[in-house]
Design a protein around this motif. Structure first.
Motif, PDB file in Angstrom:
ATOM      1  N   TYR A 141       0.839  -1.203   0.000  1.00 52.23           N
ATOM      2  CA  TYR A 141       0.000   0.000   0.000  1.00 52.23           C
ATOM      3  C   TYR A 141       0.871   1.249   0.000  1.00 52.23           C
ATOM      4  N   VAL A 142       0.277   2.331  -0.491  1.00 53.36           N
ATOM      5  CA  VAL A 142       0.900   3.646  -0.482  1.00 53.36           C
ATOM      6  C   VAL A 142      -0.147   4.630   0.026  1.00 53.36           C
ATOM      7  N   CYS A 143       0.235   5.468   0.983  1.00 52.25           N
ATOM      8  CA  CYS A 143      -0.682   6.467   1.544  1.00 52.25           C
ATOM      9  C   CYS A 143      -0.568   7.769   0.753  1.00 52.25           C
ATOM     10  N   TYR A 144      -1.731   8.352   0.433  1.00 56.26           N
ATOM     11  CA  TYR A 144      -1.786   9.639  -0.238  1.00 56.26           C
ATOM     12  C   TYR A 144      -2.123  10.727   0.789  1.00 56.26           C
ATOM     13  N   PRO A 145      -1.712  11.986   0.529  1.00 56.51           N
ATOM     14  CA  PRO A 145      -1.799  13.034   1.567  1.00 56.51           C
ATOM     15  C   PRO A 145      -3.221  13.320   2.051  1.00 56.51           C
ATOM     16  N   TYR A 146      -3.261  14.157   3.069  1.00 54.34           N
ATOM     17  CA  TYR A 146      -4.501  14.478   3.776  1.00 54.34           C
ATOM     18  C   TYR A 146      -5.547  15.154   2.900  1.00 54.34           C
ATOM     19  N   TYR A 147      -5.115  15.897   1.857  1.00 54.55           N
ATOM     20  CA  TYR A 147      -6.061  16.715   1.100  1.00 54.55           C
ATOM     21  C   TYR A 147      -6.994  15.878   0.221  1.00 54.55           C
ATOM     22  N   TRP A 148      -6.812  14.563   0.186  1.00 57.33           N
ATOM     23  CA  TRP A 148      -7.775  13.705  -0.489  1.00 57.33           C
ATOM     24  C   TRP A 148      -8.884  13.260   0.465  1.00 57.33           C
ATOM     25  N   ALA A 149      -8.824  13.698   1.692  1.00 53.77           N
ATOM     26  CA  ALA A 149      -9.874  13.392   2.665  1.00 53.77           C
ATOM     27  C   ALA A 149     -10.897  14.521   2.678  1.00 53.77           C
ATOM     28  N   ARG A 150     -11.911  14.365   3.505  1.00 54.38           N
ATOM     29  CA  ARG A 150     -12.919  15.411   3.654  1.00 54.38           C
ATOM     30  C   ARG A 150     -12.269  16.680   4.201  1.00 54.38           C
ATOM     31  N   THR A 151     -12.650  17.813   3.649  1.00 50.74           N
ATOM     32  CA  THR A 151     -12.030  19.070   4.081  1.00 50.74           C
ATOM     33  C   THR A 151     -12.317  19.369   5.544  1.00 50.74           C
ATOM     34  N   SER A 152     -13.414  18.858   6.071  1.00 50.27           N
ATOM     35  CA  SER A 152     -13.727  19.115   7.476  1.00 50.27           C
ATOM     36  C   SER A 152     -12.744  18.438   8.420  1.00 50.27           C
ATOM     37  N   THR A 153     -11.949  17.474   7.911  1.00 49.05           N
ATOM     38  CA  THR A 153     -10.996  16.752   8.773  1.00 49.05           C
ATOM     39  C   THR A 153      -9.558  17.205   8.564  1.00 49.05           C
ATOM     40  N   TRP A 154      -9.333  18.178   7.686  1.00 48.81           N
ATOM     41  CA  TRP A 154      -7.970  18.581   7.395  1.00 48.81           C
ATOM     42  C   TRP A 154      -7.229  19.069   8.637  1.00 48.81           C
ATOM     43  N   GLU A 155      -7.883  19.898   9.411  1.00 46.12           N
ATOM     44  CA  GLU A 155      -7.206  20.469  10.579  1.00 46.12           C
ATOM     45  C   GLU A 155      -6.766  19.377  11.547  1.00 46.12           C
ATOM     46  N   GLN A 156      -7.655  18.412  11.810  1.00 46.65           N
ATOM     47  CA  GLN A 156      -7.294  17.332  12.725  1.00 46.65           C
ATOM     48  C   GLN A 156      -6.126  16.512  12.190  1.00 46.65           C
ATOM     49  N   ARG A 157      -6.126  16.268  10.908  1.00 49.57           N
ATOM     50  CA  ARG A 157      -5.067  15.447  10.331  1.00 49.57           C
ATOM     51  C   ARG A 157      -3.718  16.175  10.361  1.00 49.57           C
ATOM     52  N   LEU A 158      -3.745  17.484  10.101  1.00 50.58           N
ATOM     53  CA  LEU A 158      -2.489  18.233  10.088  1.00 50.58           C
ATOM     54  C   LEU A 158      -1.888  18.378  11.486  1.00 50.58           C
ATOM     55  N   LEU A 159      -2.735  18.490  12.498  1.00 57.51           N
ATOM     56  CA  LEU A 159      -2.249  18.714  13.858  1.00 57.51           C
ATOM     57  C   LEU A 159      -1.994  17.415  14.621  1.00 57.51           C
ATOM     58  N   ARG A 160      -2.228  16.289  13.991  1.00 56.46           N
ATOM     59  CA  ARG A 160      -2.049  15.009  14.670  1.00 56.46           C
ATOM     60  C   ARG A 160      -0.566  14.741  14.906  1.00 56.46           C
ATOM     61  N   GLU A 161      -0.261  14.157  16.058  1.00 51.89           N
ATOM     62  CA  GLU A 161       1.115  13.808  16.405  1.00 51.89           C
ATOM     63  C   GLU A 161       1.164  12.366  16.882  1.00 51.89           C
ATOM     64  N   ASP A 162       2.286  11.702  16.592  1.00 53.36           N
ATOM     65  CA  ASP A 162       2.490  10.330  17.056  1.00 53.36           C
ATOM     66  C   ASP A 162       3.968  10.003  16.953  1.00 53.36           C
ATOM     67  N   VAL A 163       4.457   9.213  17.893  1.00 55.33           N
ATOM     68  CA  VAL A 163       5.879   8.863  17.881  1.00 55.33           C
ATOM     69  C   VAL A 163       6.202   7.843  16.805  1.00 55.33           C
ATOM     70  N   ASP A 164       5.184   7.173  16.271  1.00 51.90           N
ATOM     71  CA  ASP A 164       5.387   6.193  15.204  1.00 51.90           C
ATOM     72  C   ASP A 164       5.084   6.866  13.873  1.00 51.90           C
ATOM     73  N   PRO A 165       6.082   7.218  13.080  1.00 52.98           N
ATOM     74  CA  PRO A 165       5.827   7.960  11.836  1.00 52.98           C
ATOM     75  C   PRO A 165       5.030   7.155  10.809  1.00 52.98           C
ATOM     76  N   ALA A 166       5.238   5.851  10.723  1.00 49.95           N
ATOM     77  CA  ALA A 166       4.492   5.044   9.754  1.00 49.95           C
ATOM     78  C   ALA A 166       3.004   5.016  10.093  1.00 49.95           C
ATOM     79  N   PHE A 167       2.699   4.863  11.368  1.00 51.52           N
ATOM     80  CA  PHE A 167       1.296   4.861  11.778  1.00 51.52           C
ATOM     81  C   PHE A 167       0.684   6.251  11.616  1.00 51.52           C
ATOM     82  N   LEU A 168       1.473   7.303  11.889  1.00 51.88           N
ATOM     83  CA  LEU A 168       0.976   8.664  11.714  1.00 51.88           C
ATOM     84  C   LEU A 168       0.639   8.925  10.252  1.00 51.88           C
ATOM     85  N   GLU A 169       1.467   8.418   9.331  1.00 53.92           N
ATOM     86  CA  GLU A 169       1.185   8.601   7.908  1.00 53.92           C
ATOM     87  C   GLU A 169      -0.133   7.931   7.522  1.00 53.92           C
TER      88      GLU A 169
END
Length: 716
Positions: free
Chosen positions: A576-604
């Motif tokens: 699998y390959v993950c595509y960026p946040y802007y392909w999601a609903r615009t109402s969730t952009w802020e949450q996705r951009l501000l999300r933090e996690d110590v595991d970068p693969a899971f964060l992606e």
């Protein structure tokens, strides 16, 4: 006015002429409902029509699930997913190789002989207040007054009559000669009389006055005050103490993960290429769901599932909905019709039928609130010695009755009694205002002794029924809102307790290896959903009981379905390959951009807007999977897993080996490479100097940190 319930009293049917006056459309509708208006009593007739009308308005509906429990999707050409073709299965494998220091995150300076401390205080205080107020005040005043009076009346009559009588008489007579005589008489009378009379009367009077005053102020006061005060304080003391003569410098650096990646060839495979929108949507929902990890009470059912608007409140469902939320004090729906009855009479034992008697009678009936006249029935009985005629007028509709021979009974002395039943249709008369008086007039000719029983049917107006629906829906809606508030209060308490317990636990998240398993399982679930066009809500064979048990036929069918899709795809080779946040609903952009996690693969994966997934079909299952995509049948239409002699039979040992990472004869392709992934982790440098990086070779673009640190910032 006497209101009698439907069905009481004599059996009342429509008159033949009223049945004949029905429109062809109305007659057709009654025929479709199986109703014969000529033979069925009016109360039963109206009740049947009301039940048929109520069935037209049904509660809020949703699309019924199909035979597998799934909601029907829009029809479209199958297959919904097509294979991309046959190609070499190239799989990129990677493994964590090391951690490297990278950019400077922070520099801490402690001067010589300096002591510095920092206290961090974290305070969370939440106060919630909920108040429900409802108050009822009832005031009733009854006054009974009795007054007694004695009245005396005196009447005096005085008559004075004076009668005086006196008299005297004088007689004179004489004679002259033998032939002449004379006489004279004078009299006077006088009389006087006196008479007196007196009359006296006493009257006793008693007045009784009863006055009742009732005032109702509906302010049902029911106050519930809930105050939740949650306060948690966390204090951290961070202290620096440098008693020596030299300055101390602490340099913090970010850490990067370094992975080694390698391409492996597994041979020719049939490939399925799928796009998944927002692959972590279920994880987002779990995180935001109030029931995550909590044993919450059952939420109240949604009112919109039973009645989305007041129109969908009916006499058949309002009690069941009220029971869901414990609603009390609901008013019953207004009956479809009401009956007002009255009686009139004229004459009696002294009635005289001589000549041509004529009588006019009038009676008034009150129109019930929310109703209008619909049908009237009169049952007259009259005595006559000639041709009887009665003219009746009800609500502006008139009818003249002249009894037939079959309606007359001889009682002797050339007298007969006429008995009949008259029906007047008033359905078109809607001009009468509720609460007004309905005039009934009877004109009789050739009878002075008669009586009549009058029954008027009042049909419920559409406005009255709508008002009841709105009032009932308001009560249901208020009860539902209160139930939701009580549920939210319980949820807030449990969430607060869970949050407090979480703060006392570990500060570390899940291990990256555990997160990788979650990511692959989520992608696998969504790929199966795309392939089957199902959402895993079909029955799986388990029956809710205490203890639960499974339904053998359903469990066998569902187990065969699950086994097919677990084996038809080599899920361990999912890419699998993950595509960026802007392909999601615009109402969730802020949450996705501000999300933090110590595991970068899971964060992606967690923040991506879409994912491309490539699935390899297991060798031997190509035909079976293509058959399913075309015909929607598993195991080539057999429905049952194959036996050991079939090409699609997969030994369980092979499944275990694949799931545990055993060698499958893959061949390495090309040279391995390193992949660097940033993390939010920091580390303190052991040396006091600043880091430097040097290029590891002239041909590539590889850099590594110089182990010799320099204590002069910016020096090359």
């Amino acid at each position: 006015m006497t209101v009698t319930p439907p069905g009481s009293g004599a059996r009342i049917v429509l008159h033949e002429r009223d049945v004949l006056s029905l429109s062809p459309e109305t007659a057709a509708v009654l025929a479709d409902l199986g109703i014969d208006p000529a033979t069925r009593a009016i109360p039963a007739l109206v009740a049947h029509i009301e039940a048929a009308a109520a069935s037209i308005i049904t509660p809020a509906t949703r699309r019924d699930p199909g035979p597998t429990g799934q909601e029907e999707e829009e029809e479209g050409p199958r297959p919904y997913v097509r294979t991309a073709g046959v190609a070499d299965l190239l799989v990129v494998k990677q493994h964590l190789k090391r951690y490297d220091r990278s950019d400077i995150a922070h520099v801490e300076n402690v001067l010589a002989a300096e002591k510095r401390s920092r206290t961090h205080r974290s305070l969370e205080r939440v106060e919630e207040t909920f108040t429900f107020e409802r108050e009822t005040t009832r005031e009733r005043e009854t006054e009974l007054e009795t007054a007694e009076r004695f009245e005396m009346q005196k009447e005096t009559t005085k008559t004075i009559e004076e009668d005086r009588r006196f008299g005297f008489g004088l007689t004179v007579s004489g004679r002259y000669g033998p032939s002449v005589e004379f006489a004279s008489n004078l009299g006077i009378d006088s009389s006087t009389s006196t008479q007196e009379s007196a009359t006296s009367a006493t009257t006793y009077a008693k007045d009784v006055m009863s006055r009742s005053l009732e005032r109702v102020v509906e302010r049902v006061r029911e106050e519930q005050v809930l105050r939740i005060l949650r306060e948690q304080e966390e204090s951290n003391l961070h202290e620096f103490d440098n008693p020596g003569p030299e300055h101390v410098i602490g340099v913090y650096q970010f850490l990067e993960k370094v992975y080694e990646s390698q391409v492996f060839n597994y041979g020719l495979r049939q490939i399925i290429d799928i796009m998944i929108p927002e692959p972590a949507s279920h994880l987002w929902w779990l995180e935001e769901s109030p029931s995550q990890g909590l044993n919450l009470p059952t939420p109240p059912p949604r009112l919109s599932s039973y009645a989305a608007t007041a129109v969908q409140v009916t006499p058949d469902n309002y009690l069941a909905i009220a029971a869901l939320y414990g609603v009390e004090g609901l008013t019953t729906p207004p009956p479809y019709f009401q009956i007002a009855a009255a009686a009139v009479q004229q004459g009696g034992s002294d009635g005289d039928e001589e000549g041509q008697p004529r009588v006019v009678l009038e009676k008034e009936l009150a129109v019930p609130e929310g109703y209008h006249p619909w049908y009237a029935q009169l049952m007259p009985i009259a005595l006559t010695d000639n041709a009887l005629t009665l003219a009746v007028s009800v609500a502006g509709v008139s009818y003249v009755w002249q009894p037939t021979a079959g309606e007359l009974v001889s009682v002797g002395s050339d007298h007969t009694i006429g008995v009949g039943t008259l029906g007047l249709g008033l359905a078109a008369q809607e001009t009468h205002v509720s609460g007004s008086q309905l005039a009934v007039q009877i004109v009789a000719f050739e009878t002075a002794t008669f009586g009549a029983t009058i029954q008027v049917f009042f049909l419920r107006s559409a406005d009255a029924y709508t008002r009841w629906q709105i009032k009932t829906y308001d009560a249901l809606s208020n009860a539902y809102d209160e139930a939701v508030k009580r549920y939210e209060l319980q949820v807030s308490e449990l969430k607060a307790a869970a949050a407090n317990a979480a703060r006392q636990g570990t500060r570390f998240g899940n291990a990256p290896s555990q997160n990788a398993v979650v990511v692959r399982e989520e992608l696998k679930r969504q790929c199966i959903s795309v392939l089957t066009r199902q959402r895993f809500d079909a029955p799986n064979g388990m029956v809710e009981a205490d203890p639960p048990y499974f339904d053998f036929p359903v469990a066998a069918e569902r187990g065969s379905f699950a086994r097919f899709f677990e084996q038809a795809i080599e899920w361990d080779q999912l890419q699998y390959v993950c595509y960026p946040y802007y392909w999601a609903r615009t109402s969730t952009w802020e949450q996705r951009l501000l999300r933090e996690d110590v595991d970068p693969a899971f964060l992606e994966f967690f923040t991506c807007g879409a994912a491309r997934v490539v699935l390899p079909v297991r060798p031997g299952f190509e035909v079976a999977l293509s058959h399913y995509l075309e015909e929607d049948e598993i195991w080539d239409g057999e429905g049952e897993p194959p036996d050991v002699t079939s090409d699609t039979y997969l030994p369980i040992v092979t499944e275990i080996m694949e799931r545990t990472g055993a060698d499958q004869g893959e061949i390495a392709v090309g040279e391995p490479w390193e992949t660097r992934v940033p993390t939010p982790l920091v580390i303190v440098r052991r040396a006091a100097g600043l880091p430097r990086w040097v290029r590891s070779g002239a041909d590539g673009w590889q850099w590594q940190e110089d182990p010799a640190a320099d204590d002069e910032p910016g020096r090359a």
